[in-house]
Design a protein around this motif. Sequence first.
Motif, PDB file in Angstrom:
ATOM      1  N   LEU A   1      45.008  40.571  39.816  1.00  0.00           N
ATOM      2  CA  LEU A   1      44.461  41.022  38.534  1.00  0.00           C
ATOM      3  C   LEU A   1      43.021  40.534  38.360  1.00  0.00           C
ATOM      4  CD1 LEU A   1      47.602  40.390  36.302  1.00  0.00           C
ATOM      5  CD2 LEU A   1      46.571  42.624  36.779  1.00  0.00           C
ATOM      6  N   TRP A   2      42.755  39.279  38.775  1.00  0.00           N
ATOM      7  CA  TRP A   2      41.396  38.728  38.686  1.00  0.00           C
ATOM      8  C   TRP A   2      40.435  39.563  39.522  1.00  0.00           C
ATOM      9  CZ3 TRP A   2      37.496  36.835  41.685  1.00  0.00           C
ATOM     10  CH2 TRP A   2      36.540  36.018  41.078  1.00  0.00           C
ATOM     11  N   GLU A   3      40.845  39.953  40.717  1.00  0.00           N
ATOM     12  CA  GLU A   3      39.995  40.770  41.583  1.00  0.00           C
ATOM     13  C   GLU A   3      39.774  42.168  40.999  1.00  0.00           C
ATOM     14  OE1 GLU A   3      38.382  39.907  44.190  1.00  0.00           O
ATOM     15  OE2 GLU A   3      39.307  38.045  44.879  1.00  0.00           O
ATOM     16  N   TYR A   4      40.764  42.652  40.252  1.00  0.00           N
ATOM     17  CA  TYR A   4      40.709  44.031  39.744  1.00  0.00           C
ATOM     18  C   TYR A   4      39.726  44.194  38.598  1.00  0.00           C
ATOM     19  CZ  TYR A   4      42.408  48.639  38.313  1.00  0.00           C
ATOM     20  OH  TYR A   4      42.500  49.964  37.997  1.00  0.00           O
ATOM     21  N   THR A   5      39.664  43.211  37.718  1.00  0.00           N
ATOM     22  CA  THR A   5      38.872  43.371  36.497  1.00  0.00           C
ATOM     23  C   THR A   5      37.445  42.864  36.673  1.00  0.00           C
ATOM     24  OG1 THR A   5      38.801  42.889  34.120  1.00  0.00           O
ATOM     25  CG2 THR A   5      39.591  41.128  35.563  1.00  0.00           C
ATOM     26  N   ASP A   6      36.539  43.498  35.903  1.00  0.00           N
ATOM     27  CA  ASP A   6      35.150  43.035  35.845  1.00  0.00           C
ATOM     28  C   ASP A   6      34.841  42.394  34.501  1.00  0.00           C
ATOM     29  OD1 ASP A   6      34.449  43.940  38.418  1.00  0.00           O
ATOM     30  OD2 ASP A   6      34.142  45.976  37.676  1.00  0.00           O
ATOM     31  N   ASP A   7      35.835  42.365  33.606  1.00  0.00           N
ATOM     32  CA  ASP A   7      35.602  41.826  32.270  1.00  0.00           C
ATOM     33  C   ASP A   7      35.522  40.299  32.349  1.00  0.00           C
ATOM     34  OD1 ASP A   7      36.002  42.713  29.138  1.00  0.00           O
ATOM     35  OD2 ASP A   7      36.740  40.685  29.550  1.00  0.00           O
ATOM     36  N   PRO A   8      34.405  39.690  31.898  1.00  0.00           N
ATOM     37  CA  PRO A   8      34.257  38.233  31.997  1.00  0.00           C
ATOM     38  C   PRO A   8      35.350  37.461  31.258  1.00  0.00           C
ATOM     39  CG  PRO A   8      32.150  39.263  31.525  1.00  0.00           C
ATOM     40  CD  PRO A   8      33.189  40.332  31.363  1.00  0.00           C
ATOM     41  N   GLY A   9      35.757  37.960  30.095  1.00  0.00           N
ATOM     42  CA  GLY A   9      36.799  37.279  29.338  1.00  0.00           C
ATOM     43  C   GLY A   9      38.129  37.290  30.059  1.00  0.00           C
ATOM     44  N   MET A  10      38.463  38.433  30.644  1.00  0.00           N
ATOM     45  CA  MET A  10      39.724  38.534  31.383  1.00  0.00           C
ATOM     46  C   MET A  10      39.681  37.667  32.642  1.00  0.00           C
ATOM     47  SD  MET A  10      42.042  40.380  29.827  1.00  0.00           S
ATOM     48  CE  MET A  10      41.581  39.106  28.651  1.00  0.00           C
ATOM     49  N   LYS A  11      38.553  37.630  33.315  1.00  0.00           N
ATOM     50  CA  LYS A  11      38.431  36.761  34.490  1.00  0.00           C
ATOM     51  C   LYS A  11      38.602  35.290  34.101  1.00  0.00           C
ATOM     52  CE  LYS A  11      35.808  39.307  37.987  1.00  0.00           C
ATOM     53  NZ  LYS A  11      36.817  39.117  39.052  1.00  0.00           N
ATOM     54  N   ASP A  12      38.062  34.918  32.956  1.00  0.00           N
ATOM     55  CA  ASP A  12      38.168  33.529  32.504  1.00  0.00           C
ATOM     56  C   ASP A  12      39.621  33.173  32.195  1.00  0.00           C
ATOM     57  OD1 ASP A  12      36.997  30.981  31.568  1.00  0.00           O
ATOM     58  OD2 ASP A  12      37.702  31.662  29.612  1.00  0.00           O
ATOM     59  N   MET A  13      40.325  34.058  31.492  1.00  0.00           N
ATOM     60  CA  MET A  13      41.731  33.802  31.171  1.00  0.00           C
ATOM     61  C   MET A  13      42.562  33.719  32.445  1.00  0.00           C
ATOM     62  SD  MET A  13      44.555  36.235  29.264  1.00  0.00           S
ATOM     63  CE  MET A  13      44.698  37.247  30.752  1.00  0.00           C
ATOM     64  N   LEU A  14      42.344  34.649  33.363  1.00  0.00           N
ATOM     65  CA  LEU A  14      43.125  34.662  34.596  1.00  0.00           C
ATOM     66  C   LEU A  14      42.801  33.456  35.474  1.00  0.00           C
ATOM     67  CD1 LEU A  14      42.871  38.479  35.277  1.00  0.00           C
ATOM     68  CD2 LEU A  14      45.001  37.216  34.854  1.00  0.00           C
ATOM     69  N   SER A  15      41.552  33.010  35.442  1.00  0.00           N
ATOM     70  CA  SER A  15      41.185  31.811  36.194  1.00  0.00           C
ATOM     71  C   SER A  15      41.982  30.602  35.705  1.00  0.00           C
ATOM     72  CB  SER A  15      39.682  31.548  36.062  1.00  0.00           C
ATOM     73  OG  SER A  15      39.316  30.356  36.706  1.00  0.00           O
ATOM     74  N   TYR A  16      42.184  30.525  34.395  1.00  0.00           N
ATOM     75  CA  TYR A  16      42.997  29.449  33.820  1.00  0.00           C
ATOM     76  C   TYR A  16      44.451  29.561  34.286  1.00  0.00           C
ATOM     77  CZ  TYR A  16      45.672  26.816  30.354  1.00  0.00           C
ATOM     78  OH  TYR A  16      46.556  25.951  29.748  1.00  0.00           O
ATOM     79  N   LEU A  17      45.011  30.780  34.227  1.00  0.00           N
ATOM     80  CA  LEU A  17      46.403  30.965  34.620  1.00  0.00           C
ATOM     81  C   LEU A  17      46.596  30.677  36.112  1.00  0.00           C
ATOM     82  CD1 LEU A  17      47.283  34.204  32.611  1.00  0.00           C
ATOM     83  CD2 LEU A  17      47.945  31.854  32.091  1.00  0.00           C
ATOM     84  N   ILE A  18      45.626  31.057  36.927  1.00  0.00           N
ATOM     85  CA  ILE A  18      45.699  30.770  38.359  1.00  0.00           C
ATOM     86  C   ILE A  18      45.697  29.260  38.595  1.00  0.00           C
ATOM     87  CG2 ILE A  18      44.438  30.958  40.544  1.00  0.00           C
ATOM     88  CD1 ILE A  18      43.464  33.742  39.481  1.00  0.00           C
ATOM     89  N   ALA A  19      44.856  28.553  37.843  1.00  0.00           N
ATOM     90  CA  ALA A  19      44.805  27.095  37.971  1.00  0.00           C
ATOM     91  C   ALA A  19      46.138  26.458  37.601  1.00  0.00           C
ATOM     92  CB  ALA A  19      43.692  26.536  37.088  1.00  0.00           C
ATOM     93  N   ARG A  20      46.785  26.956  36.561  1.00  0.00           N
ATOM     94  CA  ARG A  20      48.077  26.397  36.159  1.00  0.00           C
ATOM     95  C   ARG A  20      49.161  26.692  37.208  1.00  0.00           C
ATOM     96  NH1 ARG A  20      47.568  22.426  34.424  1.00  0.00           N
ATOM     97  NH2 ARG A  20      49.678  22.382  33.536  1.00  0.00           N
ATOM     98  N   ASP A  21      49.062  27.856  37.853  1.00  0.00           N
ATOM     99  CA  ASP A  21      49.999  28.158  38.937  1.00  0.00           C
ATOM    100  C   ASP A  21      49.834  27.177  40.093  1.00  0.00           C
ATOM    101  OD1 ASP A  21      51.134  30.318  37.635  1.00  0.00           O
ATOM    102  OD2 ASP A  21      49.775  31.779  38.509  1.00  0.00           O
ATOM    103  N   THR A  22      48.591  26.788  40.359  1.00  0.00           N
ATOM    104  CA  THR A  22      48.339  25.790  41.402  1.00  0.00           C
ATOM    105  C   THR A  22      49.032  24.477  41.060  1.00  0.00           C
ATOM    106  OG1 THR A  22      46.210  26.767  42.022  1.00  0.00           O
ATOM    107  CG2 THR A  22      46.543  24.441  42.560  1.00  0.00           C
TER     108      THR A  22
END
Length: 274
Positions: free
Chosen positions: A160-181
């Motif tokens: 999903l992070w790779e799919y979107t160009d929206d900065p807000g969505m990338k920021d939210m997904l970056s957080y969720l990816i970090a929590r998955d780690t």
Amino acid sequence: MFYQEPELQYEVTVEQPDPHFAKLLQQAIGGQEGEMRVALQYMFQAWAVPEDHAEYRNLLMETAAEELGHIEMLASAVTKNLRGSSKSMSDEVEETAEAAEAMTAQSPRQFLSSGESAMPVDSNGVPFTGNYVVASGNLAGDLYANVMAEATGRTLATRLWEYTDDPGMKDMLSYLIARDTQHQNQWLQALETLDDPVPVPASFPQDQENQEYNYTFMSTRRDEQPDPEMPWTQGDSPDGNGQFSYAPGQPGDGEVIAPDPDPMTNDEPNRTDD
């Protein structure tokens, strides 16, 4: 017992609303890799943990509650992507191919059933099912399942992070990816604290297993294949209880013959003897 506060766990912003991306985000809510799955999975696992292992129950419940917050974040993201967009179904649009394409990019039910809001469904509109939840009552088995759940969830979030160009969505997904780690690592670390977590369940006496096949990699090819000499066909097993070996074929014995059915089932075909 649960408490709630009227704020998100992490800020969710959408700069360019996109109904199609809202449809994709539904997979992260109600899909097999989604947050509803892990939230309920960790809860039901926690509720099965006995009192003398309260530290694992707390670990599971803390993470389950966090995952509920992730559902709320994603639901907010879906709604913000649906509402206020020039592609929204609720806008007055001309009967043009461009308008039709924009409308079909959005899940029809997000407009028809939920008024441009998130739903407990996946990206195809299939409702969430409890069949996604793994809660066996065996702590080791559940922790392995949790590693898998976080791995597939992180894979989805990165796509999903790779799919979107929206900065807000990338920021939210970056957080969720970090929590998955974090969650992948905490489940692996929790497994390290258990005595003999493999094989699952460790309570079954291994001397009752078929000793000829309990550490044998078995080829299912029709023609015999040579031993590939890989770590899973030779050497010590990870549990330290056996030595891997290789079998070029399956044991094989007996015929596939079904016993006669009860006559009342009328399963026997009618035939006339000559």
